[in-house]
Design a protein around this motif. Structure first.
Motif: not given
Length: 404
Positions: A350-352, A48-57
């Motif tokens: 706004l969405m960042a 799930f942490g790896a997926f969080s990287l996608a959200l940060v990018v």
């Protein structure tokens, strides 16, 4: 001045592409993280942490994608997003460890910045100007079924053929379904400057459209900060509930079967809320409907705290309906308050914060449940009420007042 294209084909194309985009990205970890982690010999939380990287990018690249859509229109960006999604998902299916998995999710995150709601909303604003409220609602109605459609497909593929095949399937879907929809149906260029010529019937917000070409409020004003907080709070709440809702309901006193049934009501409730927005609430300014929707989760969660399990279905229905309307508000509120000029870049800013909130929500809310049980919802109640308060300080003439 060119005539605006027909809305229905664009709504169907974008809605279908968004369903594919969400189903193969945001809804993928819930099905594939556990088998991926098991194969790689890592904790599920790391997956799930790896997926969080996608959200940060996605948060970091969102403003740049939005600015490009403002300038050139959304067709090329959405087309590229299909290719990036396919590349990232293909690499995810080929990954042989944590590092390769993280790299694949980083690429998928770039696709999310270019190919999910923010980009689709900006594309519609560029094509239809203030008349984009209806199309925005339309694509969220279609994409509201992303989890209903894509979770069973991902789960079935994982069970029968393994998680890698599921990744390859979704990569192929982006190439053979998403790519043609984005490339062949979405109009080229940016037609937002046709907005002043639209008839009053295409301006449901009852705001003078000529202000769109005269007013360009800044990107870091108080209204922008308030709206960014509203969106971040709503994304945190939605993501926390998506990750932990069945568990939360069980802790409140429901048995496992009833908790799953109650949690399954969120999807239909979201669609019901969006249908309400498409019908009755569309006659109101989007800020009014967003204020009403903002109280839904705090009300439902408060009932859960007081009455526990017996009101679980009421809670999930209220949460789902409110979240369904607020998802539309993420597209319609910036359009109604600030107009279509600079919409894409504004959406990116706004969405960042929302992406960062979304990345943190499963972990933080999980810790609260571990420590405080059902009382963890006090955090989401508080965030919901604060977002409602923030919306009370926003006015329907924000664009003009923030520019003066």
């Amino acid at each position: 001045m060119t005539k605006a294209p027909k809305k229905l084909p664009i709504i169907i194309a974008l809605g279908s592409a968004q369903t594919l985009g969400f189903g193969s990205t945001l809804y993928l970890p819930a099905i594939l993280s556990a088998p991926m982690a098991e194969e790689f010999g890592i904790p599920t939380g790391w997956a799930f942490g790896a997926f969080s990287l996608a959200l940060v990018v996605a948060a970091l690249l969102g403003p740049m994608a939005g600015a490009r859509i403002d300038r050139f229109g959304g067709r090329n960006i959405l087309t590229v997003s299909s290719l990036v999604f396919a590349l990232g998902l293909g690499l995810l299916g080929l990954s042989n460890g944590m590092i390769a998995m993280c790299m694949a999710w980083l690429i998928i995150g770039a696709g999310m910045a270019m190919g999910l709601y923010e980009a689709a909303f900006a594309t519609l604003a560029g094509i239809f100007g203030r008349g984009a409220r209806g199309p925005i609602t339309g694509i969220t109605l279609i994409a509201g079924f992303a989890s209903t459609i894509c979770w069973p497909i991902s789960a079935g593929l994982e069970i029968e053929y393994g998680w890698r095949t599921a990744c390859f399937f979704w990569a192929a879907m982006h190439l053979f379904v998403g790519l043609p929809l984005n490339r062949l149906i979405i109009p080229a260029g940016n037609g937002q400057h046709a907005a002043p010529a639209q008839a009053p019937a295409d301006n449901p917000d009852n705001v003078r459209v000529k202000a769109d070409t005269a007013v360009t409020p800044g990107y870091f004003t108080v209204p922008m900060i308030l709206l960014a907080f509203v969106f971040a709070a709503s994304w945190f709440i939605a993501t926390a509930m998506a990750a932990h809702l069945p568990r939360l309901l069980q802790i409140s006193g429901m048995d496992t079967a009833d908790a799953i049934i109650a949690a399954s009501l969120v999807g239909p409730a979201q669609v019901a809320g969006r249908l309400l927005e498409f019908g009755v609430l569309q006659r109101m300014h989007p800020l009014i409907s967003a204020r009403i929707a903002g109280f839904a989760h705090p009300l439902g969660a408060s009932l859960l705290l007081v009455f526990a399990g017996p009101v679980g279905m009421i809670f999930t229905s209220l949460h789902g309906a409110g979240n369904g309307i607020l998802t539309i508000a993420k597209g319609t509120l910036p359009l109604a308050l600030f107009g279509p000029v600079g919409y894409g870049l504004r959406q990116g800013f706004l969405m960042a914060p929302s992406r960062f909130a979304q990345a943190a929500a499963p972990f933080l809310f999980g810790l609260l449940i571990d420590g405080y049980g059902v009382r963890a919802v006090l955090l989401t109640v508080g965030l919901g009420l604060l977002s409602c308060l923030a919306m009370m300080f926003l006015k329907t003439d924000t664009a003009r007042s923030s520019a003066s």
